[in-house]
Motif scaffolding. Structure first.
Motif, PDB file in Angstrom:
ATOM      1  N   ASP A   1       0.817  -1.215   0.000  1.00 31.05           N
ATOM      2  CA  ASP A   1       0.000   0.000   0.000  1.00 31.05           C
ATOM      3  C   ASP A   1       0.851   1.265   0.000  1.00 31.05           C
ATOM      4  N   VAL A   2       2.151   1.115  -0.198  1.00 36.05           N
ATOM      5  CA  VAL A   2       3.050   2.253  -0.380  1.00 36.05           C
ATOM      6  C   VAL A   2       3.793   2.003  -1.686  1.00 36.05           C
ATOM      7  N   TRP A   3       3.577   2.887  -2.650  1.00 34.15           N
ATOM      8  CA  TRP A   3       4.114   2.693  -3.999  1.00 34.15           C
ATOM      9  C   TRP A   3       4.907   3.907  -4.445  1.00 34.15           C
ATOM     10  N   GLY A   4       5.959   3.636  -5.209  1.00 40.64           N
ATOM     11  CA  GLY A   4       6.627   4.718  -5.886  1.00 40.64           C
ATOM     12  C   GLY A   4       5.840   5.119  -7.115  1.00 40.64           C
ATOM     13  N   GLN A   5       6.370   6.115  -7.822  1.00 35.80           N
ATOM     14  CA  GLN A   5       5.662   6.643  -8.991  1.00 35.80           C
ATOM     15  C   GLN A   5       5.933   5.830 -10.239  1.00 35.80           C
ATOM     16  N   GLY A   6       6.934   4.952 -10.194  1.00 35.43           N
ATOM     17  CA  GLY A   6       7.263   4.109 -11.326  1.00 35.43           C
ATOM     18  C   GLY A   6       8.347   4.705 -12.210  1.00 35.43           C
ATOM     19  N   THR A   7       9.069   3.828 -12.887  1.00 38.79           N
ATOM     20  CA  THR A   7      10.084   4.256 -13.856  1.00 38.79           C
ATOM     21  C   THR A   7       9.966   3.362 -15.086  1.00 38.79           C
ATOM     22  N   GLN A   8      10.027   3.989 -16.255  1.00 38.93           N
ATOM     23  CA  GLN A   8       9.807   3.279 -17.517  1.00 38.93           C
ATOM     24  C   GLN A   8      11.086   2.571 -17.961  1.00 38.93           C
ATOM     25  N   VAL A   9      10.930   1.302 -18.323  1.00 34.58           N
ATOM     26  CA  VAL A   9      12.010   0.521 -18.915  1.00 34.58           C
ATOM     27  C   VAL A   9      11.550   0.068 -20.292  1.00 34.58           C
ATOM     28  N   THR A  10      12.330   0.385 -21.307  1.00 35.96           N
ATOM     29  CA  THR A  10      12.009  -0.022 -22.670  1.00 35.96           C
ATOM     30  C   THR A  10      13.186  -0.798 -23.239  1.00 35.96           C
ATOM     31  N   VAL A  11      12.909  -2.027 -23.662  1.00 33.05           N
ATOM     32  CA  VAL A  11      13.940  -2.877 -24.247  1.00 33.05           C
ATOM     33  C   VAL A  11      13.613  -3.042 -25.723  1.00 33.05           C
ATOM     34  N   SER A  12      14.432  -2.429 -26.550  1.00 28.81           N
ATOM     35  CA  SER A  12      14.136  -2.423 -27.978  1.00 28.81           C
ATOM     36  C   SER A  12      15.410  -2.152 -28.760  1.00 28.81           C
ATOM     37  N   SER A  13      15.477  -2.739 -29.944  1.00 35.50           N
ATOM     38  CA  SER A  13      16.609  -2.466 -30.826  1.00 35.50           C
ATOM     39  C   SER A  13      16.278  -1.333 -31.783  1.00 35.50           C
TER      40      SER A  13
END
Length: 126
Positions: A114-126
């Motif tokens: 019930d305690v969350w960070g705001q998130g961080t985007q990870v993109t795996v792409s060539s």
């Protein structure tokens, strides 16, 4: 007030590595297990790892086992998720989370955070 803040996301090629960080404010990782979750586009959020420093117990989802590793920086009260050999299916928003209640555990954090960070985007792409 308990807060978490993620950082370290970005764009990486398949086979590459990233290290995500989760910084805690208002509490110590000594007393609260930390879980990492991810939400891929169009999918539900899933639990991928957890570390309970009170007893050393860990959890890694099969999809990341052997590639992702959690570690800790005691001085700066940060938790890290080292991600190696990244795949396109690892793309998503990554969150760290914990449960506010005292005496929590990884099974509870994985389902009752019930305690969350705001998130961080990870993109795996060539």
């Amino acid at each position: 007030q308990l807060q978490l803040e993620e950082s370290g996301g970005g764009l990486v090629q398949p086979g590459g590595s990233l290290r995500l960080a989760c910084e805690a404010f208002g509490f110590s990782f000594d007393y609260a297990p930390i879980g990492w979750f991810r939400q891929a586009p169009g999918k539900e959020r899933e639990s991928i790892s957890c570390f309970d420093y009170s007893d050393g117990s860990t959890y890694y989802a099969d999809s990341v086992k052997g590639r992702f590793t959690m570690s800790r920086d005691n001085v700066n009260n940060k938790q890290y998720l080292q991600m190696n050999n990244l795949r396109p299916e690892d793309t998503g928003i990554y969150y760290c989370a914990t449960e506010r209640a005292r005496g929590s555990s990884c099974p509870r954090v994985r389902n009752l955070s019930d305690v969350w960070g705001q998130g961080t985007q990870v993109t795996v792409s060539s």
